[in-house]
Scaffold this active site. Structure first.
Site, PDB file in Angstrom:
ATOM      1  N   LYS A  38      30.856  58.353 -92.240  1.00  0.00           N
ATOM      2  CA  LYS A  38      31.338  56.985 -92.035  1.00  0.00           C
ATOM      3  C   LYS A  38      30.552  56.320 -90.909  1.00  0.00           C
ATOM      4  CE  LYS A  38      35.376  55.687 -89.873  1.00  0.00           C
ATOM      5  NZ  LYS A  38      35.276  54.431 -89.111  1.00  0.00           N
ATOM      6  N   ASP A  65      32.232  51.271 -92.763  1.00  0.00           N
ATOM      7  CA  ASP A  65      33.521  50.752 -92.292  1.00  0.00           C
ATOM      8  C   ASP A  65      33.247  49.455 -91.542  1.00  0.00           C
ATOM      9  OD1 ASP A  65      36.169  50.510 -91.679  1.00  0.00           O
ATOM     10  OD2 ASP A  65      36.182  52.106 -90.168  1.00  0.00           O
ATOM     11  N   LEU A  66      32.902  48.411 -92.295  1.00  0.00           N
ATOM     12  CA  LEU A  66      32.461  47.154 -91.684  1.00  0.00           C
ATOM     13  C   LEU A  66      33.536  46.068 -91.726  1.00  0.00           C
ATOM     14  CD1 LEU A  66      28.771  47.139 -92.969  1.00  0.00           C
ATOM     15  CD2 LEU A  66      29.663  47.978 -90.792  1.00  0.00           C
ATOM     16  N   LYS A  67      34.657  46.353 -92.357  1.00  0.00           N
ATOM     17  CA  LYS A  67      35.820  45.450 -92.369  1.00  0.00           C
ATOM     18  C   LYS A  67      35.408  43.985 -92.514  1.00  0.00           C
ATOM     19  CE  LYS A  67      38.821  48.571 -89.773  1.00  0.00           C
ATOM     20  NZ  LYS A  67      37.915  49.631 -89.296  1.00  0.00           N
ATOM     21  N   HIS A  69      35.148  40.086 -93.600  1.00  0.00           N
ATOM     22  CA  HIS A  69      36.045  38.952 -93.855  1.00  0.00           C
ATOM     23  C   HIS A  69      35.302  37.671 -93.496  1.00  0.00           C
ATOM     24  CE1 HIS A  69      39.547  36.598 -94.427  1.00  0.00           C
ATOM     25  NE2 HIS A  69      39.781  36.368 -93.156  1.00  0.00           N
ATOM     26  N   ASP A  70      35.084  36.791 -94.492  1.00  0.00           N
ATOM     27  CA  ASP A  70      34.370  35.533 -94.254  1.00  0.00           C
ATOM     28  C   ASP A  70      34.641  34.648 -95.462  1.00  0.00           C
ATOM     29  OD1 ASP A  70      32.366  33.552 -93.488  1.00  0.00           O
ATOM     30  OD2 ASP A  70      31.407  35.131 -92.304  1.00  0.00           O
ATOM     31  N   ILE A  71      33.947  33.537 -95.586  1.00  0.00           N
ATOM     32  CA  ILE A  71      34.144  32.718 -96.784  1.00  0.00           C
ATOM     33  C   ILE A  71      33.649  33.515 -97.986  1.00  0.00           C
ATOM     34  CG2 ILE A  71      33.995  30.508 -95.554  1.00  0.00           C
ATOM     35  CD1 ILE A  71      31.150  30.217 -96.794  1.00  0.00           C
ATOM     36  N   ASN A  73      31.682  33.143-100.575  1.00  0.00           N
ATOM     37  CA  ASN A  73      30.265  33.266-100.914  1.00  0.00           C
ATOM     38  C   ASN A  73      29.542  34.247 -99.988  1.00  0.00           C
ATOM     39  OD1 ASN A  73      27.901  32.189-102.449  1.00  0.00           O
ATOM     40  ND2 ASN A  73      27.263  31.626-100.370  1.00  0.00           N
ATOM     41  N   THR A 123      45.962  48.842 -87.625  1.00  0.00           N
ATOM     42  CA  THR A 123      47.046  49.660 -87.064  1.00  0.00           C
ATOM     43  C   THR A 123      47.299  49.357 -85.588  1.00  0.00           C
ATOM     44  OG1 THR A 123      45.428  51.399 -86.802  1.00  0.00           O
ATOM     45  CG2 THR A 123      46.917  51.583 -88.676  1.00  0.00           C
ATOM     46  N   ARG A 184      43.954  65.472 -87.181  1.00  0.00           N
ATOM     47  CA  ARG A 184      43.700  66.430 -86.103  1.00  0.00           C
ATOM     48  C   ARG A 184      44.058  67.833 -86.598  1.00  0.00           C
ATOM     49  NH1 ARG A 184      41.264  62.867 -84.695  1.00  0.00           N
ATOM     50  NH2 ARG A 184      41.184  61.747 -82.724  1.00  0.00           N
ATOM     51  N   GLN A 193      44.650  58.627 -80.566  1.00  0.00           N
ATOM     52  CA  GLN A 193      45.382  58.509 -81.829  1.00  0.00           C
ATOM     53  C   GLN A 193      46.850  58.832 -81.568  1.00  0.00           C
ATOM     54  OE1 GLN A 193      44.227  57.368 -84.586  1.00  0.00           O
ATOM     55  NE2 GLN A 193      42.089  57.957 -84.908  1.00  0.00           N
ATOM     56  N   GLY A 213      36.693  62.145 -86.834  1.00  0.00           N
ATOM     57  CA  GLY A 213      35.641  61.855 -85.863  1.00  0.00           C
ATOM     58  C   GLY A 213      35.561  62.924 -84.801  1.00  0.00           C
ATOM     59  N   ARG A 214      36.193  62.639 -83.658  1.00  0.00           N
ATOM     60  CA  ARG A 214      36.018  63.489 -82.474  1.00  0.00           C
ATOM     61  C   ARG A 214      36.340  64.970 -82.635  1.00  0.00           C
ATOM     62  NH1 ARG A 214      39.089  58.951 -79.232  1.00  0.00           N
ATOM     63  NH2 ARG A 214      39.890  58.814 -81.355  1.00  0.00           N
TER      64      ARG A 214
HETATM   65  O1  C5P Z   1      37.617  60.350 -83.585  1.00  0.00           O
HETATM   66  P1  C5P Z   1      38.684  60.085 -84.591  1.00  0.00           P
HETATM   67  O2  C5P Z   1      38.942  61.248 -85.537  1.00  0.00           O
HETATM   68  O3  C5P Z   1      39.944  59.549 -83.982  1.00  0.00           O
HETATM   69  O4  C5P Z   1      38.033  58.934 -85.471  1.00  0.00           O
HETATM   70  C1  C5P Z   1      38.690  58.300 -86.506  1.00  0.00           C
HETATM   71  C2  C5P Z   1      37.837  57.225 -87.099  1.00  0.00           C
HETATM   72  O5  C5P Z   1      38.663  56.424 -87.950  1.00  0.00           O
HETATM   73  C3  C5P Z   1      37.242  56.245 -86.095  1.00  0.00           C
HETATM   74  O6  C5P Z   1      35.995  55.792 -86.630  1.00  0.00           O
HETATM   75  C4  C5P Z   1      38.240  55.126 -86.052  1.00  0.00           C
HETATM   76  O7  C5P Z   1      37.685  53.879 -85.714  1.00  0.00           O
HETATM   77  C5  C5P Z   1      38.722  55.088 -87.489  1.00  0.00           C
HETATM   78  N1  C5P Z   1      40.045  54.487 -87.660  1.00  0.00           N
HETATM   79  C6  C5P Z   1      41.184  54.968 -87.046  1.00  0.00           C
HETATM   80  N2  C5P Z   1      42.393  54.384 -87.243  1.00  0.00           N
HETATM   81  C7  C5P Z   1      42.499  53.338 -88.041  1.00  0.00           C
HETATM   82  C8  C5P Z   1      41.369  52.839 -88.692  1.00  0.00           C
HETATM   83  C9  C5P Z   1      40.146  53.444 -88.478  1.00  0.00           C
HETATM   84  O8  C5P Z   1      41.125  55.934 -86.320  1.00  0.00           O
HETATM   85  N3  C5P Z   1      43.679  52.817 -88.233  1.00  0.00           N
END
Ligand code: C5P
Length: 236
Positions: A38, A65-67, A69-71, A73, A123, A184, A193, A213-214
Site C-alpha cells: 500500500k 491509498d490516495l483517497k 475527491h474532486d469534481i 471530470n 475514522t 496487530r 491505533q 504497517g508498523r
Molecule cells: O502502521 P499501521 O499498521 O497502523 O498502518 C496502518 C495503515 O493503514 C496506515 O497506512 C494507515 O494510514 C492506514 N489506515 C488506518 N486506519 C484507517 C485508515 C487507514 O490505519 N482508518
C-alpha cells in the site's frame, strides 16, 4: 475476488516511508513473503507512484491509498491515469458524484485490474466532527448511507475497521471487498491505533484483505513477521 486470493495476497504491507529508497530496502528484505503493497500520501507524493509502476512491472500488487475527491471530470481522468499505471486497489471518498466518476475512469481503461474502494467516513471523525463539517447525520448514519451508495454505484469494496466489518458486510453483500487496517498480531505494540484486532480475528470478522504497517515495517525481522501473519491468515 475474495475466493481467488491466496493467503499471501490477503496481506497488504503499508509502505508509509518518507522515501522510495527506504521503501525499496524494506521490499528487498520482505522478498517473496509479501506480494501486495500500500502506498499512501507520504510515499505517493515522494516518488511513490513511480515505485508503484516498478512494483507492478515486477509482478507485485499495489494499493494506492490516495483517497481521491474532486469534481467528477478531474476524478475520472485521475483514476484513468492510475488504472493505466496498473494499480490493483485505489481509495476514493464515498461521495456519490466522486464514486460514479471513479467507476467511469476505471471502466474507460480496457482490461484494467483496478478495484475501487470507498472510504465512508474517516475514522478520525466522531459525531461532533461531522456536525462541525456541516452534517446533520451521525457518523454511523453517514457510514450506512455511503456504504449503500457505494454498492449501488458499483464500487468494488469498502475500507473499514475490522470491528465494523460485519455491519458493512450486511450492507454491501458477500461479493465485494472489505479491506481493514488496525491489525496487530497478538503481543505487538498498538501505537496510535485505538481499535486493533489480530489477523485471524479480522479474517473471521469478514475482512478479505488486511493492511499492516508498523508491526512489519518496524520489526527487527520484517520477513518473519510477514510470514507468520500469512500463516495466521491461512489458518483462519
Ligand atoms: O502502521 P499501521 O499498521 O497502523 O498502518 C496502518 C495503515 O493503514 C496506515 O497506512 C494507515 O494510514 C492506514 N489506515 C488506518 N486506519 C484507517 C485508515 C487507514 O490505519 N482508518
Amino acid at each position: 475476488m475474495s475466493d481467488t486470493l491466496s493467503p499471501r495476497d490477503r496481506l497488504i504491507v503499508a509502505l508509509d516511508m518518507a522515501s522510495t529508497d527506504e521503501a525499496e530496502r524494506l521490499i528487498d528484505r520482505l522478498g517473496d513473503a509479501v506480494s501486495f503493497y500500500k502506498i499512501g500520501y507520504r510515499l505517493g507524493y515522494a516518488g511513490g507512484l513511480a515505485l508503484a509502476e516498478r512494483l507492478v512491472k515486477g509482478g507485485a500488487k499495489v494499493f494506492l491509498d490516495l483517497k481521491l475527491h474532486d469534481i467528477g471530470n478531474t476524478v475520472e481522468e485521475g483514476v484513468q491515469s492510475l488504472a493505466r499505471l496498473g494499480a490493483h486497489l485505489l481509495t476514493v471518498h464515498a461521495y456519490p458524484q466522486t464514486m460514479r466518476a471513479a467507476v467511469r475512469g476505471r471502466d474507460s481503461v480496457p482490461g484494467s485490474a483496478l478495484r475501487l474502494l470507498a472510504v465512508t467516513v474517516l475514522t478520525s471523525y466522531d459525531d461532533a466532527d461531522a456536525r462541525e463539517a456541516g452534517y446533520a447525520l451521525s457518523v454511523s448514519e453517514l457510514v450506512g448511507m455511503r456504504a449503500l451508495a457505494a454498492r449501488e454505484i458499483g464500487i468494488d469494496g469498502i475500507v473499514c475497521a475490522a470491528t465494523e466489518a460485519a455491519q458493512v458486510r450486511a450492507i454491501i453483500g458477500p461479493d465485494r471487498l472489505i479491506v481493514t487496517p488496525g491489525i496487530r498480531p497478538a503481543g505487538s505494540e498498538t501505537g496510535d491505533q485505538k481499535r486493533v484486532v489480530t489477523p485471524s480475528a479480522a479474517i473471521r470478522a469478514g475482512a478479505d484483505c488486511l493492511v499492516v504497517g508498523r508491526p512489519i515495517t518496524a520489526a527487527a525481522d520484517p520477513r518473519a513477521v510477514a510470514q507468520s501473519i500469512v500463516a495466521e491468515i491461512a489458518a483462519a
